[in-house]
Scaffold this active site. Sequence first.
Site, PDB file in Angstrom:
ATOM      1  N   ARG A  56       1.248 -13.263 -42.909  1.00 25.93           N
ATOM      2  CA  ARG A  56       0.296 -13.667 -43.950  1.00 25.93           C
ATOM      3  C   ARG A  56       0.173 -15.191 -44.000  1.00 25.93           C
ATOM      4  O   ARG A  56      -0.924 -15.737 -44.168  1.00 25.93           O
ATOM      5  CB  ARG A  56       0.717 -13.105 -45.310  1.00 25.93           C
ATOM      6  CG  ARG A  56       0.648 -11.586 -45.398  1.00 25.93           C
ATOM      7  CD  ARG A  56       0.787 -11.082 -46.825  1.00 25.93           C
ATOM      8  NE  ARG A  56       2.062 -11.406 -47.451  1.00 25.93           N
ATOM      9  CZ  ARG A  56       3.162 -10.677 -47.357  1.00 25.93           C
ATOM     10  NH1 ARG A  56       3.155  -9.552 -46.633  1.00 25.93           N
ATOM     11  NH2 ARG A  56       4.285 -11.033 -47.978  1.00 25.93           N
ATOM     12  N   LYS A 147      -9.476 -17.155 -61.229  1.00 23.15           N
ATOM     13  CA  LYS A 147     -10.346 -15.974 -61.144  1.00 23.15           C
ATOM     14  C   LYS A 147      -9.651 -14.783 -61.772  1.00 23.15           C
ATOM     15  O   LYS A 147      -8.440 -14.612 -61.622  1.00 23.15           O
ATOM     16  CB  LYS A 147     -10.671 -15.659 -59.684  1.00 23.15           C
ATOM     17  CG  LYS A 147     -11.744 -14.595 -59.527  1.00 23.15           C
ATOM     18  CD  LYS A 147     -11.683 -13.900 -58.182  1.00 23.15           C
ATOM     19  CE  LYS A 147     -10.707 -12.737 -58.206  1.00 23.15           C
ATOM     20  NZ  LYS A 147     -10.828 -11.837 -57.051  1.00 23.15           N
ATOM     21  N   GLU A 188     -15.321 -12.528 -63.599  1.00 24.23           N
ATOM     22  CA  GLU A 188     -15.764 -11.537 -62.608  1.00 24.23           C
ATOM     23  C   GLU A 188     -15.802 -10.126 -63.199  1.00 24.23           C
ATOM     24  O   GLU A 188     -14.798  -9.423 -63.199  1.00 24.23           O
ATOM     25  CB  GLU A 188     -14.848 -11.550 -61.371  1.00 24.23           C
ATOM     26  CG  GLU A 188     -15.298 -10.547 -60.309  1.00 24.23           C
ATOM     27  CD  GLU A 188     -14.444 -10.539 -59.048  1.00 24.23           C
ATOM     28  OE1 GLU A 188     -14.781  -9.780 -58.125  1.00 24.23           O
ATOM     29  OE2 GLU A 188     -13.448 -11.286 -58.988  1.00 24.23           O
ATOM     30  N   LYS A 230     -18.899 -14.623 -61.551  1.00 25.02           N
ATOM     31  CA  LYS A 230     -18.810 -13.978 -60.232  1.00 25.02           C
ATOM     32  C   LYS A 230     -19.221 -12.518 -60.383  1.00 25.02           C
ATOM     33  O   LYS A 230     -18.388 -11.635 -60.563  1.00 25.02           O
ATOM     34  CB  LYS A 230     -17.390 -14.090 -59.655  1.00 25.02           C
ATOM     35  CG  LYS A 230     -17.263 -13.440 -58.271  1.00 25.02           C
ATOM     36  CD  LYS A 230     -15.930 -13.730 -57.603  1.00 25.02           C
ATOM     37  CE  LYS A 230     -15.838 -13.007 -56.257  1.00 25.02           C
ATOM     38  NZ  LYS A 230     -14.651 -13.384 -55.474  1.00 25.02           N
TER      39      LYS A 230
END
Length: 363
Positions: A56, A147, A188, A230
């Site tokens: 990762r 976010k 979002e 978003k």
Amino acid sequence: MSRFQPYLTEAQENDLRRIAQAICAPGKGILAADESTATMGKRLQQIGVENNEENRRLYRQLLFSADHKLAENISGVILFEETLHQKSDDGKTLPTLLAERNIIPGIKVDKGVVPLAGTDNETTTQGLDDLASRCAEYWRLGCRFAKWRCVLKISSHTPSYLAMLENANVLARYASICQQNGLVPIVEPEVLPDGDHDLLTAQRVTEQVLAFVYKALADHHVYLEGTLLKPNMVTAGQACKKAYTPQENALATVRALQRTVPPAVPGITFLSGGQSELDATKNLNEINKIPGPKPWALTFSFGRALQASVLATWKGKKENVHAAQEELLKLAKANGAAAVGKFEGNMGTTLGDKSLFVANHAY
């Protein structure tokens, strides 16, 4: 005593507004690289790479060490918490690689969806309990925006009033807490593309959801000039038998936004929602070409639609890193053009027109 007690100073408002405007500067958008460990595992499995911390790290290093030209079209990157603490081969933290390229680091702060009792498999999003302390720490580590994703589903009886109300209030609480700690909140509320609903149904549900969200943001005194939205693009359900053109999708999307999103919001950064790289870019381009009042920047915050070809090219091999980075630059440039309505229709990437849809997608 004043009836309205400001919770942000003028200096705080100015900082939030400046960051939000920088993120949605003309021709620029966001790379969403905030996949959870489990979601990264699915992506790595597709290319035959083991899901461990080192792989990762290598993949995210690949993304963030791309040529400095990336900053011409990428203004910010959303990170997963693990990434904040990982280092590149030369000992720099991965957020430092972004800062060196004048790209603003952001952070996913929600802790995933959980069932909403009393509904038919609808959800809310968790993570509010310690959010203030986490936001303060993320700011200290260099993040300047955050976010939080909420998810709503379309069926004959969903999204329910309860789900829309609860998710809107969760988003508003999150946004308020972020702003108090210096982070621009990306709000979002994703209406999933799962289902066989037509375009008009998707438009009406999106309008409903956004109306709930902006009522909640007002109730919680959120400073709109220091936020970004978003949303999903308005498209028919994945199982809908009727095909719609990018122009039809764009018109439905812009109408939904015109009816619900205040002009104080500086920018709308669309999610790609499992569309192919090419479809997401074409739809964004057409959205920007629709005539009429559009008082916000209309740009991208793509995950899969900026990374699918990158992963497919990399395959976990060191010798493929440069070629994979070139794919990222091509995708960023194409979407930067689409964000100002100037995409020419071909990006030449490995998986350009391959659907990236995942049913009931969870980050």
